[in-house]
Write a protein that holds these residues in place. Sequence first.
Motif, short mmCIF file in Angstrom:
data_model
loop_
_atom_site.label_atom_id
_atom_site.label_comp_id
_atom_site.label_asym_id
_atom_site.label_seq_id
_atom_site.Cartn_x
_atom_site.Cartn_y
_atom_site.Cartn_z
N ASP A 3 -12.35 19.99 10.20
CA ASP A 3 -12.12 20.03 8.77
C ASP A 3 -12.64 18.74 8.17
O ASP A 3 -12.60 17.68 8.80
CB ASP A 3 -10.61 20.16 8.51
N LYS A 4 -13.10 18.84 6.93
CA LYS A 4 -13.69 17.68 6.27
C LYS A 4 -12.71 16.52 6.14
O LYS A 4 -13.13 15.37 6.07
CB LYS A 4 -14.25 18.06 4.91
N TRP A 7 -13.00 13.33 8.16
CA TRP A 7 -14.03 12.36 7.81
C TRP A 7 -13.65 11.50 6.62
O TRP A 7 -14.47 10.76 6.09
CB TRP A 7 -15.35 13.09 7.54
N SER A 23 -18.07 15.17 2.01
CA SER A 23 -17.69 15.74 3.29
C SER A 23 -17.50 17.23 3.06
O SER A 23 -16.73 17.64 2.19
CB SER A 23 -16.40 15.07 3.78
N ILE A 24 -18.20 18.04 3.83
CA ILE A 24 -18.33 19.46 3.52
C ILE A 24 -17.63 20.33 4.57
O ILE A 24 -17.85 20.16 5.77
CB ILE A 24 -19.83 19.84 3.44
N ASN A 25 -16.82 21.26 4.10
CA ASN A 25 -16.29 22.30 4.97
C ASN A 25 -17.26 23.48 4.94
O ASN A 25 -17.97 23.68 3.95
CB ASN A 25 -14.93 22.80 4.48
#
Length: 187
Positions: A3-4, A7, A23-25
């Motif tokens: 999961d983002k 990060w 930060s990308i899911n």
Amino acid sequence: NGDKSQWQEVAEYFCHNGFLTASINYRLAPKWNLPAQIEDLRLAIAFVKKNAGAWGHPPHKLILCGITTGAHLALLMAAIQPNEYLGKSYELLDEKTHPKAVIAFFPIISLIKGTHSPKIDQLVKSLLNFNSDKEQESFIKDCSPSERPEDFNCPLLIIHNEKNKEIPFESIRKFQQELISCQVPVK
């Protein structure tokens, strides 16, 4: 998995140092199969590029970074051509989702069975969820960065080590040599 939020500290570090950080899911397998993840990433990149100027950052300086499957997707974003079918959707208005550079930690560079460990082959099988035929073999090849070194047009930093048993170091070395032969800057 992942999961983002994992990060957050890294993203905050870069933000505090003047970088726009996202930060990308993306949808996870086995509930969602490829190309859902590619579509999610292309849409996220297009969103960041569209809004970067308003946030005070140049949209053309996008660098992607990822670990294992995230690294696979980051590398794939560097290889996918703007009008390519992978990850294309009616929502994708800006098809230019190429990054300026990619940092790939322990990347899965191929979805072709036998390229990595049996554990990764099993994960790839759950990601794809289909048996092989010619059309599917073509799709798997299109989704494998190692099968398309000539499509890269940005510098790559690949971080790996010989102790990683899941992703053979020699396959990363071979990929690096193929990229170099296509004049792709890679370290």
